[in-house]
Structure formats: structure tokens, C-alpha cells
Design a protein around this motif. Structure first.
Motif, PDB file in Angstrom:
ATOM      1  N   VAL A  12       6.812  10.735  72.426  1.00  0.00           N
ATOM      2  CA  VAL A  12       8.153  11.113  71.972  1.00  0.00           C
ATOM      3  C   VAL A  12       9.137  10.617  73.037  1.00  0.00           C
ATOM      4  O   VAL A  12       8.731  10.073  74.063  1.00  0.00           O
ATOM      5  CB  VAL A  12       8.292  12.647  71.783  1.00  0.00           C
ATOM      6  CG1 VAL A  12       7.476  13.137  70.593  1.00  0.00           C
ATOM      7  CG2 VAL A  12       7.906  13.391  73.042  1.00  0.00           C
ATOM      8  N   ARG A  13      10.422  10.841  72.814  1.00  0.00           N
ATOM      9  CA  ARG A  13      11.449  10.348  73.739  1.00  0.00           C
ATOM     10  C   ARG A  13      11.206  10.832  75.172  1.00  0.00           C
ATOM     11  O   ARG A  13      11.217  10.055  76.116  1.00  0.00           O
ATOM     12  CB  ARG A  13      12.828  10.790  73.260  1.00  0.00           C
ATOM     13  CG  ARG A  13      13.930  10.295  74.150  1.00  0.00           C
ATOM     14  CD  ARG A  13      15.291  10.641  73.599  1.00  0.00           C
ATOM     15  NE  ARG A  13      16.316  10.155  74.501  1.00  0.00           N
ATOM     16  CZ  ARG A  13      17.562  10.537  74.445  1.00  0.00           C
ATOM     17  NH1 ARG A  13      17.969  11.372  73.523  1.00  0.00           N
ATOM     18  NH2 ARG A  13      18.439  10.060  75.297  1.00  0.00           N
ATOM     19  N   TYR A  14      11.017  12.140  75.342  1.00  0.00           N
ATOM     20  CA  TYR A  14      10.733  12.708  76.668  1.00  0.00           C
ATOM     21  C   TYR A  14       9.247  13.028  76.732  1.00  0.00           C
ATOM     22  O   TYR A  14       8.839  14.191  76.776  1.00  0.00           O
ATOM     23  CB  TYR A  14      11.586  13.954  76.922  1.00  0.00           C
ATOM     24  CG  TYR A  14      13.070  13.674  76.869  1.00  0.00           C
ATOM     25  CD1 TYR A  14      13.695  12.972  77.892  1.00  0.00           C
ATOM     26  CD2 TYR A  14      13.834  14.109  75.791  1.00  0.00           C
ATOM     27  CE1 TYR A  14      15.062  12.710  77.840  1.00  0.00           C
ATOM     28  CE2 TYR A  14      15.200  13.846  75.732  1.00  0.00           C
ATOM     29  CZ  TYR A  14      15.803  13.151  76.755  1.00  0.00           C
ATOM     30  OH  TYR A  14      17.155  12.890  76.702  1.00  0.00           O
ATOM     31  N   ARG A  15       8.445  11.992  76.742  1.00  0.00           N
ATOM     32  CA  ARG A  15       6.992  12.110  76.646  1.00  0.00           C
ATOM     33  C   ARG A  15       6.402  13.001  77.730  1.00  0.00           C
ATOM     34  O   ARG A  15       5.466  13.745  77.491  1.00  0.00           O
ATOM     35  CB  ARG A  15       6.382  10.706  76.729  1.00  0.00           C
ATOM     36  CG  ARG A  15       4.882  10.683  76.556  1.00  0.00           C
ATOM     37  CD  ARG A  15       4.348   9.277  76.577  1.00  0.00           C
ATOM     38  NE  ARG A  15       3.944   8.772  77.868  1.00  0.00           N
ATOM     39  CZ  ARG A  15       2.889   9.167  78.556  1.00  0.00           C
ATOM     40  NH1 ARG A  15       2.134  10.130  78.105  1.00  0.00           N
ATOM     41  NH2 ARG A  15       2.600   8.622  79.707  1.00  0.00           N
ATOM     42  N   ARG A  16       6.942  12.953  78.922  1.00  0.00           N
ATOM     43  CA  ARG A  16       6.355  13.689  80.041  1.00  0.00           C
ATOM     44  C   ARG A  16       6.841  15.137  80.118  1.00  0.00           C
ATOM     45  O   ARG A  16       6.412  15.884  80.968  1.00  0.00           O
ATOM     46  CB  ARG A  16       6.626  12.950  81.346  1.00  0.00           C
ATOM     47  CG  ARG A  16       6.044  11.514  81.293  1.00  0.00           C
ATOM     48  CD  ARG A  16       5.867  10.916  82.640  1.00  0.00           C
ATOM     49  NE  ARG A  16       4.866  11.576  83.441  1.00  0.00           N
ATOM     50  CZ  ARG A  16       3.550  11.388  83.352  1.00  0.00           C
ATOM     51  NH1 ARG A  16       3.059  10.566  82.456  1.00  0.00           N
ATOM     52  NH2 ARG A  16       2.724  12.025  84.158  1.00  0.00           N
ATOM     53  N   PHE A  17       7.754  15.525  79.222  1.00  0.00           N
ATOM     54  CA  PHE A  17       8.238  16.908  79.215  1.00  0.00           C
ATOM     55  C   PHE A  17       7.432  17.683  78.170  1.00  0.00           C
ATOM     56  O   PHE A  17       7.739  17.684  76.983  1.00  0.00           O
ATOM     57  CB  PHE A  17       9.736  16.983  78.910  1.00  0.00           C
ATOM     58  CG  PHE A  17      10.325  18.312  79.270  1.00  0.00           C
ATOM     59  CD1 PHE A  17      10.867  18.523  80.532  1.00  0.00           C
ATOM     60  CD2 PHE A  17      10.305  19.364  78.367  1.00  0.00           C
ATOM     61  CE1 PHE A  17      11.393  19.763  80.875  1.00  0.00           C
ATOM     62  CE2 PHE A  17      10.829  20.603  78.703  1.00  0.00           C
ATOM     63  CZ  PHE A  17      11.370  20.803  79.966  1.00  0.00           C
ATOM     64  N   LEU A  18       6.372  18.338  78.640  1.00  0.00           N
ATOM     65  CA  LEU A  18       5.458  19.082  77.768  1.00  0.00           C
ATOM     66  C   LEU A  18       5.987  20.479  77.492  1.00  0.00           C
ATOM     67  O   LEU A  18       6.400  21.190  78.417  1.00  0.00           O
ATOM     68  CB  LEU A  18       4.079  19.193  78.412  1.00  0.00           C
ATOM     69  CG  LEU A  18       3.309  17.892  78.625  1.00  0.00           C
ATOM     70  CD1 LEU A  18       2.062  18.142  79.453  1.00  0.00           C
ATOM     71  CD2 LEU A  18       2.956  17.269  77.284  1.00  0.00           C
TER      72      LEU A  18
END
Length: 190
Positions: A12-18
Motif C-alpha cells: 500500500v502507499r505507506y507499506r511500512r506503517f503496519l
């Protein structure tokens, strides 16, 4: 665990923000394993089991699509219970996530949710707990909810509609993102 989740979940756009989304649902894991929480069939509420599962899935999807964060449910991680038990998964997912959201719709008794929330809060340090929000539908009553605020100074919010739930979660996620950006919370990738 963080890298494993990032490798498993769709980008997703902020892939590393789980964002770990939790709630009172039966999770039939990779191998149709045992439920994460006991569903009390005898206690009424506004939703049945399928409704709650659908609500959590819609919440996850809206966070992914509208906000662009990497929201997920435990079942999305595809970790078999014979590899890691459900309780350990829950704690490890919470530790690996930038934000953890507990959603508690009005389903009757929420004992399972209370136990799960308590185990996660106990396993996290004070700074990690700042990444956790418990959002319950108006009308949900639990001594555990009251205890969250007293024991762990947890963030507890209420909602009446699904749109209000999403707005509250979107705002909370933005707060955590900002806290990471300003250094008030550590960047989990450093």
C-alpha cells in the motif's frame, strides 16, 4: 516478525506503517485452526459473528485504501497455529505494528476481547502502549475497558456508526504517524 508481515501483506502507499486491527471474531486460520477468541453464542448483541468479521474486514480495507496504511487482521499474516500459537501471534503482531486498534462492537459479552487486550497491554512497554487504541461501540460495557484506562492509561474511544469508527481510527493513525515523524515515538524501522 515485522519483516515477515511486510513480506506477506499486499503493498500500500505507506507499506511500512503496519496497523494491526483486532476485534471479537473467530479466526479460522491457514489450517482452519481453533478460534482466537471464544464466541459466546448465548449472549445477544447487535451483531452476529459474520457481521463482526465483515466489520473488521471493512475497517482493515478502508484503512488500507483511504489512508494507505498497511492494516491487517491476524488471519492475513498466514501464520499457522502449529508454528506459533494465537496468543503469541497477537503479542508479536502488536509489537511489530506502528499502531494497534481494538474494535469492540456491541456483541454481548466481550470477555475474550478484554483478555486479549489485557495480554497485549501487559506485554508492551509504556511507549509501545501509546500506539494502541481501544474503540468500542456505544453501549459496550466491560470492567476490562474501565481497567484499561486506570492500569495502562490506554486511549479509549467510542463510536456509534461505522463511519465514525473509521474517522476515529484514521485520526488515531495520523497521530501515531505524526509522533513518529516528530520523534515523540521511535521509528520502528530504525
Amino acid at each position: 516478525m515485522r519483516n515477515r508481515l511486510l513480506d506477506t501483506l499486499s503493498p500500500v502507499r505507506y507499506r511500512r506503517f503496519l496497523v494491526y486491527v483486532m476485534g471479537p471474531y473467530k479466526a479460522f486460520g491457514v489450517d482452519d485452526a481453533n478460534p482466537f477468541l471464544e464466541w459466546d453464542e448465548d449472549v445477544g448483541g447487535e451483531y452476529d459473528e459474520e457481521d463482526v468479521q465483515a466489520l473488521l474486514e471493512r475497517t482493515r480495507d478502508r484503512l488500507r485504501e483511504a489512508v494507505g496504511v498497511n492494516a491487517f487482521l491476524a488471519i492475513d499474516a498466514e501464520i499457522p497455529l502449529d508454528e506459533m500459537d494465537a496468543a503469541t501471534q497477537t503479542i508479536e503482531f502488536a509489537r511489530a505494528s506502528n499502531a494497534v486498534v481494538f474494535v469492540a462492537p456491541l456483541v454481548g459479552k466481550n470477555l475474550g476481547v478484554g483478555i486479549e487486550v489485557g495480554s497485549v497491554m501487559e506485554a508492551l512497554d509504556e511507549q509501545q502502549r501509546e500506539r494502541v487504541v481501544f474503540v468500542h461501540e456505544t453501549g459496550v460495557r466491560s470492567a476490562m475497558i474501565d481497567g484499561l484506562a486506570r492500569r495502562w492509561d490506554a486511549t479509549i474511544l467510542t463510536y456509534e456508526t461505522e463511519d465514525e469508527l473509521f474517522d476515529r481510527l484514521r485520526y488515531f493513525v495520523a497521530q501515531v504517524m505524526n509522533a513518529e515523524y516528530t520523534g515523540d515515538l521511535p521509528d520502528l524501522d530504525e
